[in-house]
Write an enzyme that holds these catalytic residues in place. Structure first.
Site, PDB file in Angstrom:
ATOM      1  CD  GLU A   1      43.102  -9.276 -22.364  1.00  0.00           C
ATOM      2  OE1 GLU A   1      42.273  -8.725 -21.622  1.00  0.00           O
ATOM      3  OE2 GLU A   1      43.880 -10.177 -21.977  1.00  0.00           O
TER       4      GLU A   1
ATOM      5  CB  ALA B   1      22.719 -13.737 -13.739  1.00  0.00           C
TER       6      ALA B   1
ATOM      7  N   GLY C   1      22.238 -16.557 -18.714  1.00  0.00           N
ATOM      8  CA  GLY C   1      22.644 -17.749 -19.438  1.00  0.00           C
ATOM      9  C   GLY C   1      23.341 -17.407 -20.729  1.00  0.00           C
TER      10      GLY C   1
ATOM     11  CG  ASP D   1      38.585 -15.098 -20.172  1.00  0.00           C
ATOM     12  OD1 ASP D   1      38.271 -14.864 -21.345  1.00  0.00           O
ATOM     13  OD2 ASP D   1      39.165 -14.265 -19.439  1.00  0.00           O
TER      14      ASP D   1
ATOM     15  CB  SER E   1      34.369 -19.157 -12.430  1.00  0.00           C
ATOM     16  OG  SER E   1      33.494 -18.386 -13.228  1.00  0.00           O
TER      17      SER E   1
END
Length: 297
Positions: free
Chosen positions: A138, A215, A217, A245, A275
């Site tokens: 970025e 989801a 892994g 992240d 998260s």
């Protein structure tokens, strides 16, 4: 204590929550709007700091209200901002739409991040003292290459998240130790639709690859080693923004602490699982006791 350096972006995330993301030309009514400090660089820095590392952030914010809030957020999470410079103009922003299934679509406007196109005095010194350097895409590629090459010169592990996905120059790949794409990025970089085939193709370019699979892994490949598939803890996702992240930041900490690779992957997957059960990017990132609790669950 483990020291992680991060060279990358800081953005203010402008997040809209909707039942279903609009199609082209469609207008929908959202249920909530939030401004949340983020940016892939800042997210990874916060994830690593909350996971227990000493973290140095290298980058730039604008001289606007967003810039002041971004710096304060990093410092509140324990990130050293001595190498986060303030420049004239706006800070970077990310415009995010999150749907009820936890999926997201993002438009990033670089702002101050666009000025980070080289290393400034002192940047190489802080990179040289780190156990690992975390990189993303970025900020201008020239700075990413310069940072990776500096880390390589000093024997510091380099970890690259290739997002936003784009062609990776040979001089960057030469200096990267670990590539951490998600499934879409791995497929885009290689043209292979199967994640295992894509990871194998990337292994021709860098010594180690982790493809995150949401989801499902993650898949880890390293030269001269057997592939590892590590499942993700089964949780209900509320917002997946920042999960990658979180994984990258905590995985770098685990490796720097010399955890075995499988344990490090499971630990990072546990952090990402925490998260996604919360809204926002940096706001959703777990502290070390929360990671340990999910890992032990």
């Amino acid at each position: 204590m483990t020291h992680i350096a991060v060279l990358g972006s800081t953005n203010m995330d402008l997040v809209t929550y909707v039942a279903k993301a609009p199609r082209r030309g469609e207008t929908v009514t959202g249920r909530e709007f939030r401004t949340v400090p983020g940016g892939k660089g800042a997210n990874q820095a916060i994830a690593a700091a909350r996971a227990g590392a000493t973290v140095s952030m290298i980058g730039a914010v604008g001289n606007d209200a967003f810039g002041a809030r971004l710096r304060a957020t990093l410092e509140h999470s324990g990130v050293d901002t001595d190498f986060l410079r303030t420049v004239e103009g706006p800070s970077g922003t990310a415009h995010i739409v999150v749907d009820d299934e936890g999926g997201n679509a993002i438009v990033v406007i670089p702002g101050a991040n666009g000025t980070v196109d080289h290393l400034c005095p002192g940047d190489e010194g802080v990179i040289a003292t780190a156990d690992a350097l975390l990189l993303q895409l970025e900020i201008p590629t020239a700075a990413v290459v310069a940072g990776a090459e500096a880390a390589h010169r000093h024997g510091v592990r380099t970890v690259l998240t290739p997002s936003p996905v784009q062609p990776l120059p040979p001089e960057l790949l030469t200096a990267i130790d670990l590539l951490v794409p998600n499934e879409y990025e791995a497929v885009t970089l290689t043209g292979r639709t199967d994640p295992r085939e894509a990871a194998a193709a990337l292994l021709d370019l860098v010594p180690q690859v982790v493809v995150t699979l949401g989801a499902t892994g993650c898949l880890y490949l390293a030269r001269g080693a057997e592939p590892l598939v590590v499942p993700a803890p089964p949780v209900r996702a509320v917002d997946s923004t920042g999960a990658g992240d979180t994984f990258a930041g905590t995985f770098a900490v685990a490796l720097a602490e010399e955890k075995p690779v499988r344990e490090a992957l499971s630990w990072a997957a546990a952090a990402a699982a925490v998260s996604v059960q919360r809204e926002g990017a940096s706001a959703s990132m777990p502290y070390r006791p929360e990671i340990e609790a999910q890992y032990s669950a």
